[in-house]
Design an enzyme around this catalytic site. Structure first.
Site, PDB file in Angstrom:
ATOM      1  N   GLU A 231       0.834  -1.201   0.000  1.00 23.98           N
ATOM      2  CA  GLU A 231       0.000   0.000   0.000  1.00 23.98           C
ATOM      3  C   GLU A 231       0.871   1.254   0.000  1.00 23.98           C
ATOM      4  O   GLU A 231       1.925   1.279   0.631  1.00 23.98           O
ATOM      5  CB  GLU A 231      -0.913   0.001   1.233  1.00 23.98           C
ATOM      6  CG  GLU A 231      -1.705  -1.299   1.394  1.00 23.98           C
ATOM      7  CD  GLU A 231      -2.350  -1.448   2.769  1.00 23.98           C
ATOM      8  OE1 GLU A 231      -2.599  -0.417   3.431  1.00 23.98           O
ATOM      9  OE2 GLU A 231      -2.609  -2.600   3.182  1.00 23.98           O
ATOM     10  N   GLU A 342      -9.845   5.410   3.000  1.00 29.38           N
ATOM     11  CA  GLU A 342     -10.150   4.597   4.180  1.00 29.38           C
ATOM     12  C   GLU A 342     -10.056   5.485   5.412  1.00 29.38           C
ATOM     13  O   GLU A 342      -9.172   6.342   5.508  1.00 29.38           O
ATOM     14  CB  GLU A 342      -9.166   3.430   4.294  1.00 29.38           C
ATOM     15  CG  GLU A 342      -9.328   2.577   5.541  1.00 29.38           C
ATOM     16  CD  GLU A 342      -8.269   1.487   5.663  1.00 29.38           C
ATOM     17  OE1 GLU A 342      -8.234   0.820   6.706  1.00 29.38           O
ATOM     18  OE2 GLU A 342      -7.480   1.325   4.714  1.00 29.38           O
TER      19      GLU A 342
END
Length: 427
Positions: A231, A342
């Site tokens: 990520e 997120e």
């Protein structure tokens, strides 16, 4: 962070959601005035023992933290004071934390690999505060590493938790999860990387133990105990960094965030080769509502020759790589690529959090108001960057944070996403 229920939801929604074309703390020792209160001498002795045990516990904790800091903070040939309070240590590249790993000990960083075909560097006006205001970068042969302080570690609930996203078990009810997403994803094929330009904002994070991030995910394995992810993007995390600046970050795990992996360079894993970019450092400038928009280019791809996963930031700056041996499933390829936002919702006030995702505005507001990803691409088996096919959308809580997709000749595949969190439709 991803969870099992989310994937079930992704699988079921794959056919229906498609695009229109992821202060230092001082240990204060209080001198108690010993005024006799208890007549029983045994009780008085017990009380005195408790008073001496507490400072000893704190001293032991401080000792553990300092031992950890000696391990994670490497000797610097130069230290740069950033205007945002960070200390950036210029560490010789072969002494960075990655080379504490048994499989990397004694080695040196690899030479840059061949970039994917059809790759063009993204024009970027982004910079990091430490480099801009110091008038330079770290010397050649060194890498800039944000120094970890006692204050940083003390903000976490434990040394083990610091720098990690630790999960205990898998939630069975998606609605009860404290991690909420608004993402676009592709699956059903073999992927060898991804690229996008990510709009940078400063979302409000309302609780120290919450965060807001925008990133791309390279994913393989199942959403159980063997999930592999790489990520990269930007995040605002008061717990990790002690402020509300958006910061360039990376993360990896090979066991669904249980024990392996970490943020940035806070464990042995990612190998940095660049002397101009500090992972975990603040990004500037940032976008403003109805004002100028700024974005950063992120590309992650698998080197066909050695199999390692490389990271590029901004205008063609190679940051470094994740060695393939760190992973199980990602040693071969990714099975999903995800783009979006997120947040963590701790519900510490008893309500849904007001932590913002992206710009803090819903996707419907569009350019200059909502946050975006543009020029979304994936890397195929031939190490070529290609447009997305069959893009799916998922918003865990669309009344809190939502997402829309589109496509044009300038931005290619793009998404708008985000939201304010708590509002009249998100109680």
């Amino acid at each position: 962070m991803l969870n099992q229920e989310k994937t079930t939801k992704m699988a079921s929604s794959s056919s229906s959601f498609k695009s229109y074309s992821t202060i230092p703390i001082l240990f204060i020792f209080v001198a108690f005035l010993c005024t006799p209160v208890l007549s029983n001498p045994l009780l008085s002795d017990a009380s005195n023992r408790n008073q001496t045990l507490r400072p000893r516990h704190e001293l032991n904790k401080l000792k553990r933290i300092r031992n950890y800091l000696k391990k994670i903070n490497k000797p610097a040939v130069k230290t740069i004071q950033s205007p945002d309070g960070d200390l950036i240590d210029c560490v010789r590249s072969h002494l960075q934390p990655a080379f504490d790993h048994p499989k990397l000990k004694g080695q040196k960083p690899l030479e840059p690999p061949e970039r994917p075909k059809a790759h063009d560097s993204i024009n970027s006006t982004e910079f990091q505060l430490w480099a801009e205001y110091s008038g330079g970068f770290c010397p050649e042969g060194t890498v800039p590493i944000r120094r970890t302080t006692e204050k940083d570690v003390l903000r976490a609930s434990s040394i083990r938790r610091f720098g990690r996203r630790i999960r205990r078990g898998v939630r069975r009810d998606t609605m009860s999860s404290d991690h909420e997403h608004a993402v676009a994803f592709v699956n059903g094929d073999r992927y060898y990387g991804a690229k996008a330009s990510i709009n940078v904002w400063t979302p409000r994070v309302t609780d120290q133990y919450e965060f807001s991030l925008s990133q791309l995910w390279v994913i393989s394995g199942t959403f159980g105990n063997d999930l592999n992810t790489i990520e990269a993007g930007w995040q605002v995390s008061p717990e990790l960094y002690g402020d509300n600046y958006p910061r360039f970050f990376t993360y990896w795990t090979t066991d669904a965030y249980q024990a392996t992996g970490c943020y940035n360079l806070l464990c042995s894993g990612f190998v940095q080769i660049n002397n101009k970019i500090a992972i975990g450092a603040a990004i500037s400038p940032r976008s403003s509502y109805h004002g100028r928009q700024f974005d950063i280019g992120i590309m992650i791809w698998k080197d066909p020759k050695h199999g390692h996963w490389w990271l590029e930031f901004g205008s063609g700056l190679l940051v470094g790589y994740w060695p393939s041996f760190l992973f199980s499933h990602l040693q071969s390829h990714a099975s999903m690529i995800q783009f979006g936002g997120e947040i963590v919702n701790t519900k510490s006030t008893g309500y849904h959090t007001s932590t913002q995702m992206g710009s803090g505005h819903f996707a419907d507001e569009g350019f200059g108001k909502a946050s975006y990803f543009r020029n979304l691409k994936v890397v195929d088996w031939d190490n070529s960057l290609i447009p997305l096919n069959n893009l799916h959308l998922l918003a865990d809580h669309p009344n809190c944070y939502n997402i829309k997709a589109g496509k044009n000749n300038v931005w290619g595949n793009y998404i708008y996403y985000g939201g304010p969190g708590r509002n009249s439709r998100c109680p």
